[in-house]
Design an enzyme around this catalytic site. Structure first.
Site, PDB file in Angstrom:
ATOM      1  N   ASP A  45     -30.991   3.618  83.202  1.00 15.53           N
ATOM      2  CA  ASP A  45     -31.301   4.748  84.092  1.00 15.53           C
ATOM      3  C   ASP A  45     -30.019   5.313  84.708  1.00 15.53           C
ATOM      4  OD1 ASP A  45     -30.781   2.739  85.902  1.00 15.53           O
ATOM      5  OD2 ASP A  45     -32.662   2.947  87.020  1.00 15.53           O
ATOM      6  N   SER A  46     -28.871   4.722  84.350  1.00  9.36           N
ATOM      7  CA  SER A  46     -27.586   5.342  84.680  1.00  9.36           C
ATOM      8  C   SER A  46     -27.501   6.740  84.062  1.00  9.36           C
ATOM      9  CB  SER A  46     -26.423   4.479  84.179  1.00  9.36           C
ATOM     10  OG  SER A  46     -26.603   4.138  82.813  1.00  9.36           O
ATOM     11  N   GLU A 114     -35.453  -4.050  87.654  1.00  5.98           N
ATOM     12  CA  GLU A 114     -34.626  -4.454  88.796  1.00  5.98           C
ATOM     13  C   GLU A 114     -35.478  -5.145  89.851  1.00  5.98           C
ATOM     14  OE1 GLU A 114     -32.388  -1.288  90.577  1.00  5.98           O
ATOM     15  OE2 GLU A 114     -31.526  -0.656  88.675  1.00  5.98           O
ATOM     16  N   GLU A 180     -25.477  -7.919  88.371  1.00  2.73           N
ATOM     17  CA  GLU A 180     -24.535  -6.833  88.678  1.00  2.73           C
ATOM     18  C   GLU A 180     -23.825  -7.096  89.996  1.00  2.73           C
ATOM     19  OE1 GLU A 180     -26.053  -2.873  88.129  1.00  2.73           O
ATOM     20  OE2 GLU A 180     -24.361  -1.945  89.162  1.00  2.73           O
TER      21      GLU A 180
HETATM   22  O1  KIV Z   1     -28.555   1.789  83.963  1.00  5.67           O
HETATM   23  C1  KIV Z   1     -27.573   1.101  83.632  1.00  5.67           C
HETATM   24  O2  KIV Z   1     -26.619   1.572  83.016  1.00  5.67           O
HETATM   25  C2  KIV Z   1     -27.573  -0.312  83.994  1.00  5.67           C
HETATM   26  C3  KIV Z   1     -26.317  -1.083  83.747  1.00  5.67           C
HETATM   27  C4  KIV Z   1     -25.237  -0.645  84.652  1.00  5.67           C
HETATM   28  C5  KIV Z   1     -26.536  -2.533  83.845  1.00  5.67           C
HETATM   29  O3  KIV Z   1     -28.557  -0.805  84.474  1.00  5.67           O
HETATM   30 NA    NA Z   2     -30.086   0.648  85.206  1.00  8.89          NA
END
Ligand code: KIV
Ligand code: NA
Length: 263
Positions: A45-46, A114, A180
């Site tokens: 979700d980044s 998460e 993280e």
């Molecule tokens: O959404 C993402 O890119 C992540 C990573 C940073 C672990 O959850």
């Molecule tokens: Na993420």
């Protein structure tokens, strides 16, 4: 290269071998990341930040992740595809199951969620239905407003709580864990405490796997990047070369170095 499954990652852990993970959101990068030998692609979700330009991951929807998972699947040959369950996609057990099913139908091989020890119930329900789960612990960006910023987690007493949560979630059925932004010694302690593979980002060199956001490791992220990021383009003459260097340095243990870790 053989198709990577969650069993492959377990075997690598048992053999004391590292594996690499990168975020991926489209078909072209999916193919190039495969060619680099990277074992796992995360449709994270980044994408809310690096693709959509939001200032957090909170606006991302299940439909967004499903769309990008479909694209990543089309470019994939043998990597394991993990898809993120976005903010509030687990607001009830039924919602969690249905949203996870959508991501699996889109082409994911497992989902990432998460949270903390309270994830146990949802993880059990998903794994019983054949959906492997990665539990994302430590700094969980979807709760940035509750955490009061993107800060290192698991310091002091919170470290033992993190280890306990990891053990509980593995017992609940988690196939993978992701840590993280935690101190190196906590990354190591969690990795030793569980049989399932542990992926780290800013969690030190001792976790079984490492993950970075694609745009961060290619050095094109807009704005500040975190301490744990390394720009692999600095010593590469092409993107495929940078992807290959990342994979090689994770495998050899060269990345992350001291400067990318938290004490
Ligand atoms: O959404 C993402 O890119 C992540 C990573 C940073 C672990 O959850
Ligand atoms: Na993420």
């Amino acid at each position: 290269m053989k198709t990577v499954t969650i069993n492959t990652l377990r075997e690598l852990k048992e053999a004391g071998e590292k594996f690499s993970v990168l975020t991926c959101y489209d078909s072209t990068f999916s193919t190039r990341i495969n060619e680099a030998g990277v074992e796992v692609m995360l449709v994270g979700d980044s994408l809310g930040m690096v693709l959509q330009g939001h200032d957090s991951t909170l606006p991302v929807t299940v439909e967004d992740i499903a769309y990008h998972t479909q694209a990543v699947k089309r470019g994939n040959q043998h990597a394991l595809i993990m898809a993120d369950l976005p903010f509030m996609s687990d607001s009830s057990l039924a919602t969690l199951l249905e949203n996870s099913a959508s991501l699996m139908r889109a082409g994911a091989h497992l989902v990432k969620i998460e949270g903390d020890a309270w994830l146990a119930e949802g993880i059990t329900q998903l794994s019983q239905r054949g959906i492997p789960v990665c539990a994302h612990l430590g700094l969980t960006p979807q709760t940035v407003n509750q955490l009061g910023g993107y800060k290192v987690q698991g310091r002091g007493d919170a470290g033992q709580a993190l280890i306990d949560a990891a053990i509980k979630l593995e017992a609940a059925g988690a196939s993978l864990l992701l840590l993280e932004c935690v101190p190196t010694h906590i990354g190591e302690a969690v990795t030793r405490a569980v049989k399932c593979p542990v992926i780290g980002i800013g969690a030190g060199p001792k976790t079984d796997g490492q993950v970075l956001v694609l745009h961060d490791m290619l050095g094109i992220t807009v704005g500040k990047t975190a301490k744990f990021v390394k720009n692999f383009m600095l010593e590469a003459s092409s993107i495929p070369e940078a992807l290959a260097a990342y994979h090689k340095e994770v495998k050899s243990g060269e990345f992350p170095a001291e400067e990318h870790c938290f004490k």
